[in-house]
Motif scaffolding. Structure first.
Motif, PDB file in Angstrom:
ATOM      1  N   ASP A 164       0.820  -1.208   0.000  1.00 22.59           N
ATOM      2  CA  ASP A 164       0.000   0.000   0.000  1.00 22.59           C
ATOM      3  C   ASP A 164       0.860   1.267   0.000  1.00 22.59           C
ATOM      4  OD1 ASP A 164      -2.380   1.398  -0.074  1.00 22.59           O
ATOM      5  OD2 ASP A 164      -2.620   1.428   2.116  1.00 22.59           O
ATOM      6  N   GLY A 165       1.925   1.248  -0.806  1.00 22.82           N
ATOM      7  CA  GLY A 165       2.790   2.410  -0.946  1.00 22.82           C
ATOM      8  C   GLY A 165       3.712   2.661   0.224  1.00 22.82           C
ATOM      9  N   THR A 166       3.815   1.691   1.113  1.00 24.21           N
ATOM     10  CA  THR A 166       4.621   1.856   2.317  1.00 24.21           C
ATOM     11  C   THR A 166       5.671   0.760   2.383  1.00 24.21           C
ATOM     12  OG1 THR A 166       2.716   2.790   3.483  1.00 24.21           O
ATOM     13  CG2 THR A 166       4.535   1.994   4.839  1.00 24.21           C
ATOM     14  N   ARG A 167       6.890   1.125   2.800  1.00 18.65           N
ATOM     15  CA  ARG A 167       7.978   0.148   2.925  1.00 18.65           C
ATOM     16  C   ARG A 167       8.010  -0.386   4.348  1.00 18.65           C
ATOM     17  NH1 ARG A 167      13.798   0.510   3.825  1.00 18.65           N
ATOM     18  NH2 ARG A 167      13.628   2.786   3.980  1.00 18.65           N
ATOM     19  N   LEU A 168       8.013  -1.712   4.462  1.00 20.03           N
ATOM     20  CA  LEU A 168       8.042  -2.367   5.759  1.00 20.03           C
ATOM     21  C   LEU A 168       9.299  -3.219   5.884  1.00 20.03           C
ATOM     22  CD1 LEU A 168       4.848  -2.425   4.667  1.00 20.03           C
ATOM     23  CD2 LEU A 168       4.512  -3.313   6.967  1.00 20.03           C
ATOM     24  N   VAL A 169       9.925  -3.156   7.033  1.00 21.83           N
ATOM     25  CA  VAL A 169      11.088  -3.983   7.339  1.00 21.83           C
ATOM     26  C   VAL A 169      10.730  -4.814   8.571  1.00 21.83           C
ATOM     27  CG1 VAL A 169      13.508  -4.009   8.039  1.00 21.83           C
ATOM     28  CG2 VAL A 169      12.707  -2.335   6.354  1.00 21.83           C
ATOM     29  N   CYS A 170      10.573  -6.126   8.370  1.00 15.06           N
ATOM     30  CA  CYS A 170      10.125  -7.026   9.434  1.00 15.06           C
ATOM     31  C   CYS A 170      11.315  -7.827   9.954  1.00 15.06           C
ATOM     32  CB  CYS A 170       9.061  -7.977   8.907  1.00 15.06           C
ATOM     33  SG  CYS A 170       7.645  -7.155   8.144  1.00 15.06           S
ATOM     34  N   PHE A 171      11.730  -7.547  11.177  1.00 13.50           N
ATOM     35  CA  PHE A 171      12.829  -8.277  11.788  1.00 13.50           C
ATOM     36  C   PHE A 171      12.358  -9.659  12.245  1.00 13.50           C
ATOM     37  CE2 PHE A 171      14.288  -3.963  11.835  1.00 13.50           C
ATOM     38  CZ  PHE A 171      15.664  -4.056  11.696  1.00 13.50           C
ATOM     39  N   ASN A 172      13.296 -10.535  12.471  1.00 10.88           N
ATOM     40  CA  ASN A 172      12.956 -11.911  12.799  1.00 10.88           C
ATOM     41  C   ASN A 172      12.491 -12.104  14.237  1.00 10.88           C
ATOM     42  OD1 ASN A 172      13.772 -12.437  10.199  1.00 10.88           O
ATOM     43  ND2 ASN A 172      15.777 -13.255  10.770  1.00 10.88           N
ATOM     44  N   ASN A 173      12.435 -11.020  15.018  1.00 11.35           N
ATOM     45  CA  ASN A 173      12.035 -11.142  16.419  1.00 11.35           C
ATOM     46  C   ASN A 173      10.698 -10.467  16.703  1.00 11.35           C
ATOM     47  OD1 ASN A 173      12.808  -8.502  16.123  1.00 11.35           O
ATOM     48  ND2 ASN A 173      14.205  -8.451  17.868  1.00 11.35           N
ATOM     49  N   GLY A 174       9.860 -10.322  15.681  1.00 12.30           N
ATOM     50  CA  GLY A 174       8.534  -9.774  15.906  1.00 12.30           C
ATOM     51  C   GLY A 174       8.470  -8.271  15.951  1.00 12.30           C
ATOM     52  N   ARG A 175       9.386  -7.608  15.262  1.00 12.73           N
ATOM     53  CA  ARG A 175       9.439  -6.141  15.269  1.00 12.73           C
ATOM     54  C   ARG A 175       9.436  -5.646  13.828  1.00 12.73           C
ATOM     55  NH1 ARG A 175      13.786  -2.418  15.549  1.00 12.73           N
ATOM     56  NH2 ARG A 175      15.249  -4.153  15.485  1.00 12.73           N
ATOM     57  N   ILE A 176       8.640  -4.603  13.566  1.00 12.04           N
ATOM     58  CA  ILE A 176       8.537  -4.057  12.210  1.00 12.04           C
ATOM     59  C   ILE A 176       8.830  -2.560  12.244  1.00 12.04           C
ATOM     60  CG2 ILE A 176       6.948  -3.488  10.333  1.00 12.04           C
ATOM     61  CD1 ILE A 176       5.625  -6.075  10.593  1.00 12.04           C
ATOM     62  N   LEU A 177       9.620  -2.111  11.270  1.00  5.30           N
ATOM     63  CA  LEU A 177       9.785  -0.687  11.018  1.00  5.30           C
ATOM     64  C   LEU A 177       8.943  -0.341   9.799  1.00  5.30           C
ATOM     65  CD1 LEU A 177      13.638  -0.146  11.490  1.00  5.30           C
ATOM     66  CD2 LEU A 177      11.804   0.179  13.165  1.00  5.30           C
ATOM     67  N   ILE A 178       8.016   0.589   9.978  1.00  3.00           N
ATOM     68  CA  ILE A 178       7.134   1.009   8.895  1.00  3.00           C
ATOM     69  C   ILE A 178       7.604   2.384   8.434  1.00  3.00           C
ATOM     70  CG2 ILE A 178       4.758   1.471   8.222  1.00  3.00           C
ATOM     71  CD1 ILE A 178       3.893  -0.311  10.552  1.00  3.00           C
ATOM     72  N   HIS A 179       8.209   2.420   7.263  1.00  5.72           N
ATOM     73  CA  HIS A 179       8.786   3.653   6.736  1.00  5.72           C
ATOM     74  C   HIS A 179       7.737   4.443   5.945  1.00  5.72           C
ATOM     75  CE1 HIS A 179      13.005   2.645   7.710  1.00  5.72           C
ATOM     76  NE2 HIS A 179      12.625   1.399   7.502  1.00  5.72           N
ATOM     77  N   ASP A 180       8.091   5.686   5.669  1.00  7.77           N
ATOM     78  CA  ASP A 180       7.261   6.559   4.822  1.00  7.77           C
ATOM     79  C   ASP A 180       5.859   6.761   5.392  1.00  7.77           C
ATOM     80  OD1 ASP A 180       9.445   6.362   2.989  1.00  7.77           O
ATOM     81  OD2 ASP A 180       8.609   4.486   2.266  1.00  7.77           O
ATOM     82  N   THR A 181       5.759   6.804   6.703  1.00  8.78           N
ATOM     83  CA  THR A 181       4.475   7.097   7.328  1.00  8.78           C
ATOM     84  C   THR A 181       4.692   8.062   8.476  1.00  8.78           C
ATOM     85  OG1 THR A 181       2.502   6.173   8.363  1.00  8.78           O
ATOM     86  CG2 THR A 181       4.598   5.134   8.915  1.00  8.78           C
ATOM     87  N   GLU A 182       3.779   8.980   8.653  1.00  5.57           N
ATOM     88  CA  GLU A 182       3.937  10.004   9.684  1.00  5.57           C
ATOM     89  C   GLU A 182       3.112   9.731  10.930  1.00  5.57           C
ATOM     90  OE1 GLU A 182       3.112  13.789   8.016  1.00  5.57           O
ATOM     91  OE2 GLU A 182       4.788  13.740   6.612  1.00  5.57           O
ATOM     92  N   GLY A 183       2.177   8.762  10.849  1.00  2.54           N
ATOM     93  CA  GLY A 183       1.263   8.597  11.974  1.00  2.54           C
ATOM     94  C   GLY A 183       1.262   7.215  12.569  1.00  2.54           C
ATOM     95  N   ILE A 184       1.182   7.152  13.896  1.00  2.00           N
ATOM     96  CA  ILE A 184       1.098   5.881  14.601  1.00  2.00           C
ATOM     97  C   ILE A 184      -0.207   5.167  14.269  1.00  2.00           C
ATOM     98  CG2 ILE A 184       0.781   4.895  16.906  1.00  2.00           C
ATOM     99  CD1 ILE A 184       2.917   6.789  17.921  1.00  2.00           C
ATOM    100  N   ASN A 185      -1.300   5.898  14.170  1.00  2.00           N
ATOM    101  CA  ASN A 185      -2.588   5.270  13.863  1.00  2.00           C
ATOM    102  C   ASN A 185      -2.575   4.602  12.497  1.00  2.00           C
ATOM    103  OD1 ASN A 185      -3.699   6.029  16.310  1.00  2.00           O
ATOM    104  ND2 ASN A 185      -4.545   7.940  15.515  1.00  2.00           N
ATOM    105  N   LYS A 186      -1.962   5.280  11.528  1.00  2.00           N
ATOM    106  CA  LYS A 186      -1.866   4.682  10.194  1.00  2.00           C
ATOM    107  C   LYS A 186      -1.042   3.411  10.233  1.00  2.00           C
ATOM    108  CE  LYS A 186      -0.275   5.557   5.477  1.00  2.00           C
ATOM    109  NZ  LYS A 186       0.356   6.533   4.536  1.00  2.00           N
ATOM    110  N   ALA A 187       0.028   3.424  11.011  1.00  2.00           N
ATOM    111  CA  ALA A 187       0.884   2.243  11.121  1.00  2.00           C
ATOM    112  C   ALA A 187       0.124   1.077  11.746  1.00  2.00           C
ATOM    113  CB  ALA A 187       2.122   2.576  11.945  1.00  2.00           C
ATOM    114  N   ARG A 188      -0.634   1.354  12.798  1.00  2.00           N
ATOM    115  CA  ARG A 188      -1.404   0.285  13.450  1.00  2.00           C
ATOM    116  C   ARG A 188      -2.466  -0.278  12.523  1.00  2.00           C
ATOM    117  NH1 ARG A 188      -1.921   3.544  19.147  1.00  2.00           N
ATOM    118  NH2 ARG A 188      -0.121   2.610  20.218  1.00  2.00           N
ATOM    119  N   THR A 189      -3.114   0.608  11.769  1.00  7.02           N
ATOM    120  CA  THR A 189      -4.124   0.155  10.811  1.00  7.02           C
ATOM    121  C   THR A 189      -3.502  -0.753   9.760  1.00  7.02           C
ATOM    122  OG1 THR A 189      -5.424   2.169  11.117  1.00  7.02           O
ATOM    123  CG2 THR A 189      -5.802   0.914   9.096  1.00  7.02           C
TER     124      THR A 189
END
Length: 340
Positions: A308-333
């Motif tokens: 959805d136009g967003t770059r995600l980096v998913c680490f192997n320990n259950g952690r994701i960095l969601i790039h190119d987004t300014e809002g926490i709510n958008k990231a959670r959605t």
């Protein structure tokens, strides 16, 4: 312990320095240092301390190397950036080239209260390599709870600041918060020049060496400056202790250790949100990628893909960095859409 002749050969210039000498050098060589953050501050301080002869360095950092880091994060190369190598992995590789006998313990992780307290229990001193106020308060509370000294450092644009904190001898960081340089600027919004990093870390590592060799004596100072304007100053901190401070005062509660750790947070100065969620496992990430037929870049440490136009980096320990987004709510959605 290294052979005595090797000590003199490798660290002879430090041994010759009258404020260190052979006894001070031995104390440095017996020391374990925890460095929280392996970016600009942490990469420079870990190299300085490795070359100074510390026995062991513990590194913890949650991020990976990007091209914009190379201007000031001295342990990394273009290869690390192109491969998106986790910073602690790249740091370990380079530090062992400098000092093959150096003991290294690295963690690709977000440093929360539980992890910090565990790692600090092994250390003689903690160095701040972070870029945010909340983590520094966490370091401060762990340091005072365990009775371990730590050294703060910060830099942005051309300015720098640094100060050492020693339980039982100085006020703590929380006591100084009202008089610390106040700014909302970050490296990502206002920029930074490498000499400011070097100045901050030079002050920081010098203070760490004073502490490790037993040479940090009153009066104690906060040091600040602007390398571009050639302005450098210091102010005494010994009279700033607050008896009501919840971290170092008479009734200590260590509030940073008791605060709930938000599992979703915006990274300082970046259009990036970090999410930690039990639903995010290597298996669930693979399932999503297969289901949506997403092109993925896999490394030994994480999976990177676009959704959805967003770059995600998913680490192997259950952690994701969601790039190119300014809002926490958008990231959670976005996470809810992907992982249900």
């Amino acid at each position: 312990m290294q052979d005595e002749c090797d000590d003199v050969k490798q660290y002879s210039r430090q041994v010759l320095y009258r404020n260190i000498g052979r006894e001070g050098q031995q104390r440095i060589m017996d020391a374990t240092v925890l460095i929280v953050g392996s970016g600009a501050l942490g990469s420079v301080s870990s190299e300085m301390l490795a070359r100074a002869g510390v026995k062991k360095i513990i590194l913890v950092d949650r991020d990976y190397v990007e091209a914009s880091n190379l201007q000031r994060q001295t342990l990394f190369t273009d290869r690390h950036a192109s491969e998106k190598t986790p910073k602690v992995v790249g740091a370990k590789e380079r530090l062992l080239e400098i000092r093959p006998d150096l003991e290294l313990d690295v963690h690709i992780s977000h440093c929360d209260a539980a992890m910090l307290e565990t790692l600090a229990g092994e250390a003689d001193i903690i160095l701040d390599g972070t870029d945010n106020f909340d983590t520094r308060l966490l370091i401060n509370d762990v340091a005072w709870k365990l009775g371990i000294p730590w050294v703060y450092a910060a830099c942005v644009e051309a300015s720098y600041s640094s100060c050492g904190f020693v339980p039982g001898a100085t006020p703590c960081y929380r006591c100084l918060v009202p008089v610390l340089p106040s700014t909302t600027l970050t490296c990502d919004t206002a920029g930074i020049i490498a000499p400011a990093v070097q100045m901050a870390v030079s002050e920081q590592v010098t203070t760490a060496m004073k502490i490790l060799t037993g040479r940090l004596e009153a009066p104690h100072y906060m040091r600040i400056g602007d390398i571009w304007e050639s302005e450098h100053s210091r102010f005494g901190i010994d009279q700033m202790k607050e008896e009501t401070c919840p971290s170092c005062g008479n009734n200590r509660t260590y509030p940073a250790l008791n605060e709930s750790q938000d599992q979703t947070m915006k990274l300082c100065g970046r259009d990036t949100v970090q999410v930690m969620d039990a639903r995010i496992t290597q298996a669930s990430v693979d399932e999503v990628i297969e289901k949506l037929d997403i092109k993925v870049n896999r490394t030994p440490y994480f999976s990177e893909f676009h959704f959805d136009g967003t770059r995600l980096v998913c680490f192997n320990n259950g952690r994701i960095l969601i790039h190119d987004t300014e809002g926490i709510n958008k990231a959670r959605t976005l996470i809810d859409r992907l992982f249900g």
